[in-house]
Scaffold this active site. Structure first.
Site, PDB file in Angstrom:
ATOM      1  N   LYS A  66       0.809  -1.225   0.000  1.00  0.00           N
ATOM      2  CA  LYS A  66       0.000   0.000   0.000  1.00  0.00           C
ATOM      3  C   LYS A  66       0.842   1.275   0.000  1.00  0.00           C
ATOM      4  O   LYS A  66       0.428   2.301  -0.512  1.00  0.00           O
ATOM      5  CB  LYS A  66      -0.923   0.012   1.224  1.00  0.00           C
ATOM      6  N   ASN A 111     -11.347  -8.950   3.127  1.00  0.00           N
ATOM      7  CA  ASN A 111     -10.698  -7.827   3.797  1.00  0.00           C
ATOM      8  C   ASN A 111     -11.668  -6.661   3.933  1.00  0.00           C
ATOM      9  O   ASN A 111     -12.508  -6.433   3.077  1.00  0.00           O
ATOM     10  CB  ASN A 111      -9.422  -7.405   3.046  1.00  0.00           C
ATOM     11  N   SER A 175     -13.598   0.000  -4.095  1.00  0.00           N
ATOM     12  CA  SER A 175     -13.422  -0.710  -2.829  1.00  0.00           C
ATOM     13  C   SER A 175     -14.745  -0.692  -2.073  1.00  0.00           C
ATOM     14  O   SER A 175     -15.377   0.356  -1.965  1.00  0.00           O
ATOM     15  CB  SER A 175     -12.346  -0.043  -1.980  1.00  0.00           C
ATOM     16  N   THR A 245     -11.284  -6.998 -11.884  1.00  0.00           N
ATOM     17  CA  THR A 245     -12.143  -6.245 -10.983  1.00  0.00           C
ATOM     18  C   THR A 245     -11.531  -6.154  -9.582  1.00  0.00           C
ATOM     19  O   THR A 245     -10.556  -6.822  -9.283  1.00  0.00           O
ATOM     20  CB  THR A 245     -13.534  -6.916 -10.816  1.00  0.00           C
ATOM     21  N   GLY A 268      -9.729 -13.800  -4.295  1.00  0.00           N
ATOM     22  CA  GLY A 268      -9.222 -15.159  -4.435  1.00  0.00           C
ATOM     23  C   GLY A 268     -10.102 -16.008  -5.332  1.00  0.00           C
ATOM     24  O   GLY A 268     -10.932 -15.499  -6.093  1.00  0.00           O
ATOM     25  N   GLY A 297      -8.942 -13.630  -8.600  1.00  0.00           N
ATOM     26  CA  GLY A 297      -8.902 -15.088  -8.445  1.00  0.00           C
ATOM     27  C   GLY A 297      -7.909 -15.816  -9.319  1.00  0.00           C
ATOM     28  O   GLY A 297      -8.003 -17.030  -9.479  1.00  0.00           O
TER      29      GLY A 297
END
EC number: 1.3.5.2
Length: 336
Positions: A66, A111, A175, A245, A268, A297
């Protein structure tokens, strides 16, 4: 390869603690001869995208580094590009812990980090010290306490500060962990934001005498009508690329699994098909006029190829990298 043993040890730790420990070690070696410990030789497979030449089609997705602390160490592993961030104008702590959860059986992560970062000025200082020879993307967002109606100001502040140092700039409006952020993907709010970003890009091009492409990162949870509208807006505003995405709010593929009820974005393997379908539909709408960076993923060569077959020019990994480690980079770049 040693990674299965490393993973076993790391997975004994809380996920965020494991991440912090790993980055502690990577920070120690980044920019030193010890980088050789993580260096991998991968074939050069150049791809042109957004007017840039990537040395191979595989990138690291935003969210892992980050603050741009480990650019050289991550670059040594063989990525053609690294996307650092999401970074905001001012430092912020993110959401309360715990905020990162493994779904081990599904090879997924949930998350709700909330754009925890040390601020854009700190990231720029880290970028200045780095020597990565691939393409460096910088992913930008808005501070949590900035009202959504003023959100575009945060993107413009970040753009101005990172422009001179970025290979490309990614606009994160997808997000699920910053209240109201995803509303910027729709209708007038999106048009208003993209107009401001395009004007700022033109101004900065004149100042810096270089053109830095801008890509917009979208959510996988768009309905058909929304996806058509987003594609139309991106084309009308001459945005340079789209990253498809981000994480999903959908839990249909992880029902009954430990941690599946946690709020936040799921990434994932459970995201794989959903993100590929968005890429396929986007590709049909964009008709080759705008490149797609495919993410969501990817944990194998086959999964990477599926994204490219659906219409992606480049691909990125994150959760797959956590579960499979550096060998996944070599495997994908070699066989894609």
């Amino acid at each position: 390869m040693y990674y299965p043993f490393v993973r076993k040890a790391l997975f004994q730790l809380d996920p965020e603690r494991a991440h912090e420990f790993t980055f502690q070690q990577l920070r120690r070696i980044t920019g030193t001869p010890l980088e050789a410990l993580v260096r991998q030789k991968v074939p050069t497979k150049p791809v042109t995208c957004m007017g840039l030449t990537f040395k191979n089609p595989l990138g690291l997705a935003a969210g892992l580094d980050k603050d741009g602390e480990c650019i050289d160490a991550l670059g040594a592993m063989g990525f053609g590009s690294l996307e650092i961030g999401t970074v905001t104008p001012r430092p912020q702590p993110g959401n309360d812990k715990p905020r990162l959860f493994r779904l081990v059986d599904a090879e997924g992560l949930i998350n709700r980090m909330g754009f925890n970062n040390l601020g854009v000025d700190n990231l720029v200082e880290n970028v200045k010290k780095a020597h990565f020879d691939g393409i460096l993307g910088i992913n930008i967002g808005k501070n949590k306490d900035t009202p959504v109606e003023n959100g575009k100001d945060d993107y413009l502040i970040c753009m101005e500060k990172v422009y001179a140092y970025a290979g490309y700039i990614a606009i994160n409006i997808s997000s699920p962990n910053t209240p109201g952020l995803r509303t910027l993907q729709y209708g007038d709010a999106l048009d208003d934001l993209l107009t401001a970003i395009k004007n700022k890009q033109n101004d900065l091009q004149a100042i810096h005498h270089k053109y830095v492409p801008v890509a917009v990162k979208i959510a996988p949870d768009l309905c058909e009508e929304e996806l058509i509208q987003v594609a139309d807006s991106l084309l009308r505003h001459n945005i340079d690329g789209v990253i498809a995405t981000n994480t999903t709010l959908d839990r249909s593929l992880v029902q009954g699994m430990k941690n599946c009820q946690q709020t936040g974005g799921l990434s994932g393997r459970p995201l794989q098909l959903k993100s590929t379908e968005i890429i396929r539909r986007l590709s049909q709408e964009l008709k080759g006029q705008l490149p797609i960076i495919g993410v969501g993923g990817i944990d194998s060569v086959i999964a990477a190829r599926e994204k490219i077959a659906a219409g992606a020019t480049l691909v990125q990994i994150y959760s797959g990298f956590i579960f499979k480690g550096p060998p996944l980079i070599e495997e994908i770049v070699t066989h894609i």
